[in-house]
Design an enzyme around this catalytic site. Sequence first.
Site, PDB file in Angstrom:
ATOM      1  CG  ASP A   1      47.925  31.925  49.371  1.00 31.86           C
ATOM      2  OD1 ASP A   1      47.570  31.138  50.133  1.00 31.86           O
ATOM      3  OD2 ASP A   1      47.457  32.829  48.816  1.00 31.86           O
TER       4      ASP A   1
ATOM      5  CE1 TYR B   1      46.058  38.814  42.075  1.00 29.40           C
ATOM      6  CE2 TYR B   1      44.808  40.825  41.625  1.00 29.40           C
ATOM      7  CZ  TYR B   1      45.302  39.479  41.411  1.00 29.40           C
ATOM      8  OH  TYR B   1      45.088  39.373  40.018  1.00 29.40           O
TER       9      TYR B   1
ATOM     10  CG  HIS C   1      50.113  37.304  40.296  1.00 28.22           C
ATOM     11  ND1 HIS C   1      50.237  36.111  39.889  1.00 28.22           N
ATOM     12  CD2 HIS C   1      49.111  37.608  41.341  1.00 28.22           C
ATOM     13  CE1 HIS C   1      49.094  35.460  40.366  1.00 28.22           C
ATOM     14  NE2 HIS C   1      48.421  36.150  41.282  1.00 28.22           N
TER      15      HIS C   1
ATOM     16  CD  GLN D   1      41.865  31.884  42.549  1.00 31.79           C
ATOM     17  OE1 GLN D   1      42.693  31.083  42.426  1.00 31.79           O
ATOM     18  NE2 GLN D   1      42.265  33.372  42.388  1.00 31.79           N
TER      19      GLN D   1
ATOM     20  CE1 TYR E   1      36.899  34.992  39.424  1.00 35.80           C
ATOM     21  CE2 TYR E   1      37.537  36.924  40.485  1.00 35.80           C
ATOM     22  CZ  TYR E   1      37.258  36.134  39.420  1.00 35.80           C
ATOM     23  OH  TYR E   1      37.573  36.914  38.057  1.00 35.80           O
TER      24      TYR E   1
ATOM     25  CG  ASP F   1      47.769  36.342  50.035  1.00 39.05           C
ATOM     26  OD1 ASP F   1      48.889  36.761  50.216  1.00 39.05           O
ATOM     27  OD2 ASP F   1      47.378  35.710  49.178  1.00 39.05           O
TER      28      ASP F   1
ATOM     29  CD  GLU G   1      48.256  32.498  44.670  1.00 38.80           C
ATOM     30  OE1 GLU G   1      48.162  32.869  45.987  1.00 38.80           O
ATOM     31  OE2 GLU G   1      47.532  32.717  43.808  1.00 38.80           O
TER      32      GLU G   1
HETATM   33 MN    MN Z   1      47.983  34.376  47.549  1.00 35.03          MN
END
Ligand code: MN
Length: 430
Positions: free
Chosen positions: A242, A137, A142, A249, A253, A135, A208
């Site tokens: 997603d 970014y 965003h 998170q 993270y 994935d 997402e």
């Molecule tokens: Mn994502």
Amino acid sequence: MPLKTNDPNKKTWIPVPMDSDFPIQNIPFGVFLTRDDIITIGTRIGGTAIDLGALHQLGYFEGIPLTDDIFLQDTLNDFISDGKKTWRLVRNRISEIFDIKNETLQNNEEHRKIVLFTLDEIEMQLPVQIGDYTDFYSSKEHATNVGTMFRDPENALLPNWLHIPVGYHGRSSSIVTSGTPVRRPMGQTMPADADSPVFGPSKLVDFELEMAFITTDANALGEPIPVDEAEDYIFGMVLFNDWSARDIQKWEYVPLGPFLSKNFASTMSPWIVTMDALIPFKVESTKQDPEPLPYLRQKDKKTYDIHLEVALVTENGTSTTITKSNFKYMYWTMAQQLAHHTINGCSVNSGDMMGSGTISGPTPESYGSMLELSWGGKNNVALNDGSTRKFIEDNDTVIIKGFCKKDGVRIGFGEAATKILPVYQPKKNK
Ligand code: MN
């Protein structure tokens, strides 16, 4: 080989409703279970599903080098492995078979009965066995929004962001197709006012808005894919949700990135729209400043004009469109993502999936997650039944839709729909 499938004037003898995502110019690929419980690879025109395994057995792909069982499989991986030349030959042939001027199948009732299905006679399956899922970014809006909320508005983008298509390795085992419900995850979080973590249902479940591309076998281990060749190794695209648990998170993270907050589920739309079908909708990609390093400099830096929207449907059936965005807002292109992914020699296989990252547009109406729409839970998002949301509640259904439109042709992706169920309750012993 000429592309005969994109002619906007082409008509088919299969009925296609107005504003269908699937005119004869689309010809996507998917996998479905038929009314006779047979699994097959197929395509779709309008509201008709077409069994490509049966078409092949009846000789309609004669002259194209395909193995006898290429469409009689429960995934598209082997067909994707055959490469772009074969995908084109097959789509060209399908386009001919269903052309309004072609009477061969049109006038063969016996064959039509074997090959054609209404949508209520089939059940869509996951179209590929996804070996690896990455994935990215890659939406600047965003990344800026999230950086502003979680860190510092002055330095919202981390120093690497404009130089690297940032990404992480996800988990393919929990990718499901549209219509599969997803349970709210349990997990560990650190509430703002607590000094030790707690365990319980995630309170901040979020969608997402993403798209994902599916690759073919692209490179041997150790060999990078040059950026200007990268698109040749992309089979097609799907809508992608997603699913994310923002509270899990936030706690987990640092330092290695998202883990359980992301891998409980992601939802893909079941029809893979090929890159060939999207050619008419190419547009200039976002200008990149600073100029990226040479291995990421793409000569023909184009992207695709794909309208995206998300609807939230509450338990009482009321639907509200909560955001509208567009794939073209992405800062990094798919070719740059794939070139970057393999620049260290990492090999990519048939059926691998690469998510775009949340696709947010420049305005608050185009943000691609509840995190941004509610601005970290500060604002209420109003729904048409009078209720409000900050994040996704149990029994809410989130539906992502996407389509391109130009010269009277609409090529769409169908939908990626997911209902969020309450947390799993272990069955009590009797
Ligand atoms: Mn994502």
